[in-house]
Design an enzyme around this catalytic site. Structure first.
Site, PDB file in Angstrom:
ATOM      1  N   HIS A 192      -3.069  -6.090 -11.813  1.00  0.00           N
ATOM      2  CA  HIS A 192      -3.258  -5.364 -10.595  1.00  0.00           C
ATOM      3  C   HIS A 192      -3.983  -3.974 -10.741  1.00  0.00           C
ATOM      4  O   HIS A 192      -3.532  -3.358 -11.805  1.00  0.00           O
ATOM      5  CB  HIS A 192      -2.070  -5.181 -10.000  1.00  0.00           C
ATOM      6  N   LYS A 252      -4.025   1.875 -19.072  1.00  0.00           N
ATOM      7  CA  LYS A 252      -2.825   2.202 -19.438  1.00  0.00           C
ATOM      8  C   LYS A 252      -1.575   1.293 -19.400  1.00  0.00           C
ATOM      9  O   LYS A 252      -0.971   1.095 -20.203  1.00  0.00           O
ATOM     10  CB  LYS A 252      -2.294   3.348 -18.684  1.00  0.00           C
ATOM     11  N   SER A 294       4.712   6.248  -8.742  1.00  0.00           N
ATOM     12  CA  SER A 294       4.324   4.962  -8.527  1.00  0.00           C
ATOM     13  C   SER A 294       3.389   4.536  -9.891  1.00  0.00           C
ATOM     14  O   SER A 294       3.759   3.393 -10.150  1.00  0.00           O
ATOM     15  CB  SER A 294       2.985   5.021  -7.520  1.00  0.00           C
ATOM     16  N   GLU A 319      -0.364  -6.138   3.482  1.00  0.00           N
ATOM     17  CA  GLU A 319       0.469  -5.181   3.962  1.00  0.00           C
ATOM     18  C   GLU A 319      -0.230  -4.291   5.129  1.00  0.00           C
ATOM     19  O   GLU A 319       0.352  -3.219   5.639  1.00  0.00           O
ATOM     20  CB  GLU A 319       0.712  -4.205   2.731  1.00  0.00           C
ATOM     21  N   CYS A 352       1.446  -4.214  -2.392  1.00  0.00           N
ATOM     22  CA  CYS A 352       0.452  -5.091  -3.137  1.00  0.00           C
ATOM     23  C   CYS A 352       0.783  -6.556  -3.672  1.00  0.00           C
ATOM     24  O   CYS A 352       0.158  -7.170  -4.085  1.00  0.00           O
ATOM     25  CB  CYS A 352      -0.107  -4.406  -4.016  1.00  0.00           C
TER      26      CYS A 352
END
Length: 472
Positions: free
Chosen positions: A262, A271, A216, A91, A125
């Site tokens: 990721h 988490k 996000s 990106e 990503c």
């Protein structure tokens, strides 16, 4: 290469044959950033990060990807003539039209080897995963001509001064794709694609993204929930279960030996891993392993608990033993380098292979990829002992193995050999990048001496924005 021999039959056990990586030679400890910002523990404990690696204006995304590709081709003895597809995931754009793939071709392949499919895939990503899935599909297709696919993904993650800067980083991972792989792509996949403005880059005058951090994080965790639920449903089909060798075992987290996710920062991975366990809990809250405090959320759908701090604390704690066994072995590089965007998941996969090597034979690996905007996919790799057929008709005829990936990458040694820098050096490097972004007619001023031997770097940008590269 005896292409016609391979076009007559479909490839078996397609997947990742070899891996290499590149990351900056310099880093700053997160403790130094904490001291400067007066927030002890915020980045090391709160984010779970150890160090922040950084690039100055001497390296752009083309040079970073070049170095990763060159390391793989040279260290595995793969000639340019053996590559039939080159696909890039990034990106970090240098141009809104021209694919960085052509720069890689010019430097590594030459005019005589131009019959190479593939371009760049871009979606935050997720581009590295798109490039990998496309390349595996090519090898498995009737169009495959018997050559390897080369996938390279990477980014330079930088943020403006402020609370987001410690979540930066950068690096690249190159992967050779072909048949008879030691990491074979197997079974169904599950994808979640949806519209969300959590992280995006609408401006052409800056390298920095527009970010809604809370949104996000929630989008990432909700994507884990959705992809995991869908993947488990697909694994319920007898054919899929047989392909993964579940043999009647439940299609839940216990079915996987390792998990790679990721990793914008390590605490979010913790988490996310806990969301996998919550998904299993949502399917069977009465299981003995969920006795106790978890029962407060019995019958509560996963979507209702995204952002619930009490639920998060409970399930992160409940998942901790599994996290340490299944997921923590993959976090070596990402905690010390920082966010690599498209390469983050694959830097984690390389860390896992480097740590476990041949012990991954027979192991099931669950991978979760997320790109803001957003697209996410959960898929499976299986470790195996290749027969040696992946060497095709190419020299050297050495098989590609898990052990070979680990010993070739030398990941731990390379991380240890980096240079620890101070905060003013980091600040000046990022200021240089900011000053030069979008400019033409200049020679970078970053120190070539700070680069590791064999590193490609930006030599100059002319008045028409055309870039030239050199190698140390």
């Amino acid at each position: 290469i005896r292409c016609k021999d391979y076009m007559a039959r479909r490839a078996a056990d397609a997947g990742i044959l070899a891996m290499e990586c590149y990351f900056p030679q310099r880093y700053v400890p997160q403790t130094a950033l904490e001291e400067a910002d007066g927030c002890a523990g915020k980045y090391t404990v709160g984010l779970g990060q150890t160090a922040l690696a950084f690039f100055d204006d001497r390296e752009d995304i083309a040079s970073v990807l070049l170095t990763a590709c060159a390391r793989l081709l040279e260290r595995y003895g793969v000639p340019a003539s053996a590559i039939g597809r080159l696909e890039v995931g990034t990106e970090t754009l240098l141009d809104k039209s021209k694919s960085v793939k052509t720069t890689l071709m010019a430097q590594l392949f030459g005019a005589e080897h131009s019959d190479v499919e593939g371009v760049s895939s871009t979606n935050a990503c997720y581009g590295g995963t798109a490039a990998l899935l496309n390349s595996v599909a090519w090898v498995e297709s009737s169009a495959w001509d018997g050559r390897y696919a080369l996938v390279v993904c990477g980014d330079i993650a930088v943020y403006a001064p402020g609370p987001a800067r410690p979540t930066g980083g950068g690096g690249a991972v190159a992967m050779l794709v072909g048949p008879d792989a030691p990491l074979v792509m197997a079974g169904p996949r599950a994808t979640h694609a949806f519209e969300v403005y959590d992280f995006y880059k609408p401006r052409g005058d800056t390298e920095y993204a527009t970010v809604d951090g809370k949104l996000s994080q929630d989008a990432y965790l909700a994507s884990v929930d959705t992809c995991w639920s869908r993947l488990k449903a697909k694994l319920g089909a007898p054919a899929a279960a047989e392909q993964l060798g579940l043999n009647g075992s439940p299609a839940d987290l216990r079915a996987f030996d390792y998990v790679c996710m990721h990793s914008p920062y390590n605490k979010l991975v913790q988490k996310g891993f806990a969301r996998l366990l919550y998904g299993d809990f949502a399917d069977d809250a009465t299981a003995p392993r969920f006795a106790g405090d978890a029962q407060r959320w019995a019958g509560v759908p996963p979507a209702k608990t995204v952002g619930d701090r009490e639920a998060e604390k409970c399930f992160v704690g409940l998942a901790k033993p599994d996290f340490e066994a299944k997921c923590a072995p993959s976090d070596t590089a990402s905690r010390q380098v920082g966010n690599c965007y498209t390469a983050a998941l694959y830097m984690n996969l390389l860390s896992l292979v480097s740590a476990k090597a041949s012990s991954l034979i027979g192991a099931r690996l669950l991978l979760f990829s997320y790109g803001s905007g957003a697209v996410a996919t959960a898929f499976t790799l299986i470790g195996r002992e290749p027969s040696g057929g992946s060497a095709l008709a190419l020299p050297p005829a050495s098989p590609f193995t898990l052990e070979r990936i680990a010993t070739t990458a030398q990941l731990a040694e390379r991380l240890t050999a980096r240079t620890c820098s101070d905060l003013p050096t980091l600040t000046r490097a990022l200021e240089l990048r900011e000053e030069r972004y979008g400019q033409a007619g200049y020679e970078p001023s970053g120190d070539v001496g700070a680069l590791a031997p064999g590193t490609y770097y930006l030599a100059a940008v002319d008045e028409l924005h055309r870039r030239t590269y050199s190698r140390k």
